[in-house]
Design a protein around this motif. Structure first.
Motif, PDB file in Angstrom:
ATOM      1  N   ARG A   1     -15.355 -93.029  -7.734  1.00 26.81           N
ATOM      2  CA  ARG A   1     -14.219 -92.901  -8.645  1.00 26.81           C
ATOM      3  C   ARG A   1     -13.087 -93.733  -8.047  1.00 26.81           C
ATOM      4  O   ARG A   1     -12.437 -93.293  -7.092  1.00 26.81           O
ATOM      5  N   PRO A   2     -12.819 -94.915  -8.571  1.00 28.81           N
ATOM      6  CA  PRO A   2     -11.854 -95.802  -7.930  1.00 28.81           C
ATOM      7  C   PRO A   2     -10.387 -95.396  -8.098  1.00 28.81           C
ATOM      8  O   PRO A   2      -9.552 -95.803  -7.307  1.00 28.81           O
ATOM      9  N   MET A   3     -10.072 -94.591  -9.087  1.00 30.75           N
ATOM     10  CA  MET A   3      -8.669 -94.296  -9.343  1.00 30.75           C
ATOM     11  C   MET A   3      -8.028 -93.357  -8.311  1.00 30.75           C
ATOM     12  O   MET A   3      -6.895 -93.619  -7.879  1.00 30.75           O
ATOM     13  N   PRO A   4      -8.652 -92.261  -7.889  1.00 33.23           N
ATOM     14  CA  PRO A   4      -7.954 -91.336  -6.983  1.00 33.23           C
ATOM     15  C   PRO A   4      -7.351 -91.957  -5.723  1.00 33.23           C
ATOM     16  O   PRO A   4      -6.204 -91.630  -5.383  1.00 33.23           O
ATOM     17  N   PRO A   5      -8.043 -92.865  -5.025  1.00 34.53           N
ATOM     18  CA  PRO A   5      -7.383 -93.447  -3.845  1.00 34.53           C
ATOM     19  C   PRO A   5      -6.115 -94.216  -4.189  1.00 34.53           C
ATOM     20  O   PRO A   5      -5.155 -94.217  -3.415  1.00 34.53           O
ATOM     21  N   HIS A   6      -6.094 -94.835  -5.355  1.00 32.56           N
ATOM     22  CA  HIS A   6      -4.901 -95.580  -5.762  1.00 32.56           C
ATOM     23  C   HIS A   6      -3.777 -94.627  -6.157  1.00 32.56           C
ATOM     24  O   HIS A   6      -2.612 -94.892  -5.881  1.00 32.56           O
ATOM     25  N   LEU A   7      -4.126 -93.519  -6.780  1.00 31.12           N
ATOM     26  CA  LEU A   7      -3.108 -92.548  -7.174  1.00 31.12           C
ATOM     27  C   LEU A   7      -2.466 -91.896  -5.952  1.00 31.12           C
ATOM     28  O   LEU A   7      -1.278 -91.569  -5.980  1.00 31.12           O
TER      29      LEU A   7
ATOM     30  N   PHE B   1       2.122 -93.954 -14.464  1.00 33.74           N
ATOM     31  CA  PHE B   1       2.079 -92.691 -15.198  1.00 33.74           C
ATOM     32  C   PHE B   1       2.028 -91.517 -14.224  1.00 33.74           C
ATOM     33  O   PHE B   1       2.732 -90.520 -14.382  1.00 33.74           O
ATOM     34  N   HIS B   2       1.214 -91.652 -13.189  1.00 31.04           N
ATOM     35  CA  HIS B   2       1.072 -90.605 -12.174  1.00 31.04           C
ATOM     36  C   HIS B   2       2.409 -90.352 -11.463  1.00 31.04           C
ATOM     37  O   HIS B   2       2.719 -89.209 -11.111  1.00 31.04           O
TER      38      HIS B   2
END
Length: 152
Positions: free
Chosen positions: A80-86, A137-138
């Motif tokens: 899941r690539p998004m969580p580390p960026h968030l 957005f986060h």
């Protein structure tokens, strides 16, 4: 006679033509790109902190699998690539995304044919804009007025 409007589904858009790249090209792109990232004054410290000195081989393998899944539809990437960026939302700005894209474009053009570079750059631009929007957005930013990063 039926006065209601008939709604028909629009014909499906044609699939994007495949990017002329193979696993060797993906490996050259990923390794070349992250070599530049590691040396970059803006991005390097963030990656060094997040990946750690001994984590680069695993990260490079993961990124090769990611791009293989995106470009060749191999399904090799299961993350899941998004969580580390968030998790980095508080420190990422447009300057980071612009620099990431700049280094990616340079590397793609240096490592790949013109046609393959154009295809992977277009995909990277879509991904970067998507991640940028999600990060903003986060953070709670007003994303309704955000414009895409300039294509290059």
């Amino acid at each position: 006679m039926d006065d209601r409007l008939s709604v028909r589904a629009a014909p499906a858009a044609p699939a994007a033509p495949p990017v002329p790249i193979d696993e060797a090209g993906i490996q050259a792109l990923v390794h070349g790109f992250y070599g530049r990232v590691a040396e970059d004054a803006l991005l390097g410290p963030i990656f060094a902190r997040q990946i750690g000195e001994g984590g680069w081989p695993d990260h490079l393998d993961k990124m090769c699998a990611f791009w293989s899944s995106v470009l060749l539809r191999t399904g090799r990437y299961g993350g899941r690539p998004m969580p580390p960026h968030l998790r980095l939302a508080g420190e990422l700005s447009d300057a980071h995304f612009e620099r990431w894209l700049g280094l990616f474009r340079e590397t793609a053009r240096a490592e790949l044919s013109a046609e393959a570079a154009a295809g992977v750059i277009a995909m990277a631009e879509r991904i970067a804009n998507s991640f940028r929007l999600a990060v903003a957005f986060h953070r709670g930013d007003d994303t309704t007025r955000m414009r895409p990063l300039p294509a290059g």
